[in-house]
Motif scaffolding. Structure first.
Motif, short mmCIF file in Angstrom:
data_model
loop_
_atom_site.label_atom_id
_atom_site.label_comp_id
_atom_site.label_asym_id
_atom_site.label_seq_id
_atom_site.Cartn_x
_atom_site.Cartn_y
_atom_site.Cartn_z
N HIS A 33 -89.62 25.51 30.77
CA HIS A 33 -89.18 26.88 31.00
C HIS A 33 -87.68 27.04 31.25
O HIS A 33 -87.18 28.14 31.24
CB HIS A 33 -89.98 27.52 32.15
CG HIS A 33 -89.56 27.08 33.51
ND1 HIS A 33 -89.86 25.84 34.01
CD2 HIS A 33 -88.88 27.73 34.48
CE1 HIS A 33 -89.37 25.75 35.23
NE2 HIS A 33 -88.77 26.87 35.55
N ARG A 34 -86.96 25.96 31.46
CA ARG A 34 -85.51 26.08 31.64
C ARG A 34 -84.84 26.26 30.29
O ARG A 34 -85.28 25.73 29.29
CB ARG A 34 -84.99 24.86 32.37
CG ARG A 34 -85.43 24.88 33.81
CD ARG A 34 -84.85 23.73 34.61
NE ARG A 34 -85.10 23.89 36.01
CZ ARG A 34 -86.25 23.57 36.61
NH1 ARG A 34 -87.24 23.08 35.91
NH2 ARG A 34 -86.39 23.75 37.89
N LYS A 35 -83.73 26.99 30.29
CA LYS A 35 -83.07 27.31 29.03
C LYS A 35 -81.65 26.75 29.01
O LYS A 35 -80.94 26.82 30.00
CB LYS A 35 -83.02 28.84 28.87
CG LYS A 35 -82.50 29.29 27.53
CD LYS A 35 -82.64 30.78 27.38
CE LYS A 35 -82.16 31.24 26.03
NZ LYS A 35 -82.28 32.67 25.87
N TYR A 36 -81.25 26.19 27.87
CA TYR A 36 -79.92 25.64 27.70
C TYR A 36 -79.22 26.35 26.55
O TYR A 36 -79.84 26.76 25.58
CB TYR A 36 -79.98 24.14 27.39
CG TYR A 36 -80.56 23.34 28.52
CD1 TYR A 36 -79.80 23.02 29.63
CD2 TYR A 36 -81.88 22.91 28.48
CE1 TYR A 36 -80.34 22.30 30.68
CE2 TYR A 36 -82.42 22.19 29.53
CZ TYR A 36 -81.64 21.89 30.62
OH TYR A 36 -82.17 21.17 31.65
N TYR A 37 -77.90 26.46 26.67
CA TYR A 37 -77.06 27.00 25.59
C TYR A 37 -76.28 25.81 25.03
O TYR A 37 -75.30 25.36 25.64
CB TYR A 37 -76.15 28.09 26.14
CG TYR A 37 -75.26 28.70 25.11
CD1 TYR A 37 -75.78 29.32 23.98
CD2 TYR A 37 -73.87 28.66 25.25
CE1 TYR A 37 -74.96 29.87 23.03
CE2 TYR A 37 -73.05 29.22 24.30
CZ TYR A 37 -73.60 29.82 23.19
OH TYR A 37 -72.77 30.37 22.23
N PRO A 38 -76.74 25.22 23.92
CA PRO A 38 -76.19 23.94 23.44
C PRO A 38 -74.66 23.86 23.34
O PRO A 38 -74.08 22.87 23.81
CB PRO A 38 -76.86 23.75 22.08
CG PRO A 38 -78.17 24.45 22.22
CD PRO A 38 -77.86 25.66 23.08
N PRO B 270 -69.52 18.70 28.53
CA PRO B 270 -69.29 17.25 28.45
C PRO B 270 -67.86 16.89 28.03
O PRO B 270 -67.29 15.91 28.53
CB PRO B 270 -70.30 16.77 27.40
CG PRO B 270 -71.39 17.78 27.44
CD PRO B 270 -70.68 19.09 27.72
N LEU B 271 -67.28 17.70 27.13
CA LEU B 271 -65.90 17.45 26.71
C LEU B 271 -64.95 17.61 27.90
O LEU B 271 -64.05 16.78 28.11
CB LEU B 271 -65.51 18.39 25.57
CG LEU B 271 -64.13 18.20 24.96
CD1 LEU B 271 -64.03 16.81 24.35
CD2 LEU B 271 -63.88 19.25 23.91
N LEU B 272 -65.13 18.67 28.67
CA LEU B 272 -64.29 18.85 29.87
C LEU B 272 -64.50 17.70 30.85
O LEU B 272 -63.54 17.21 31.46
CB LEU B 272 -64.63 20.18 30.55
CG LEU B 272 -64.03 21.43 29.94
CD1 LEU B 272 -64.53 22.66 30.67
CD2 LEU B 272 -62.52 21.38 29.94
#
Length: 145
Positions: free
Chosen positions: A9-14, A22-24
């Protein structure tokens, strides 16, 4: 789309969660590493690291702050509406007795389970996570931020 349940049910914005952040994070590690390895330019690497940390912090906080605030208000309104539809009574007193995590978790329960889980939340003070784990017939929330 996969049927929503407790495990998914958790949502991620790829682009945000898997590229930008991850880049930061890697740039931050690079800056911290170079503070000790490039002693000639230590001040520049310190400033670089601080700047990257501030951008990282702002990226996380600003993105979530407004969306979550609005989403939380909508969840409270949904609870009040649903309570009225089920019990034909206003829910002001009931809603004040519940923590937000309990209100948010109750939206995943179908009406028959809603009554039972609401009773447990009020009288046994079960947490939102316990409510979600107790839901047998998951009612998905496919429209959240």
């Amino acid at each position: 789309m996969e049927k929503q349940n407790y495990k998914n049910h958790r949502k991620y914005y790829p682009p945000h969660h898997f590229i930008y952040l991850p880049l930061l994070f890697l740039l931050g590690l690079l800056g911290i590493y170079n503070i000790w390895s490039d002693t000639e330019n230590r001040l520049i690497w310190i400033l670089f690291s601080v700047l990257i940390f501030l951008i990282f912090y702002l990226a996380v906080m600003v993105r979530q702050h407004y969306a979550l605030g609005i989403q939380n208000r909508i969840i409270r309104l949904e609870f009040k509406q649903r309570y009225f539809e089920i019990f034909n009574q206003r829910s002001d007193e009931i809603a004040e007795k519940l923590r937000f995590d309990q209100l948010a978790a109750l939206r995943f329960a179908h009406d028959d389970e809603f009554k039972e889980l609401l009773y447990k939340a009020l009288h046994e003070n079960i947490s939102g996570e316990e409510i979600k784990r107790s839901v047998k017939n998951w009612r998905p929330d496919d429209h959240r931020v």
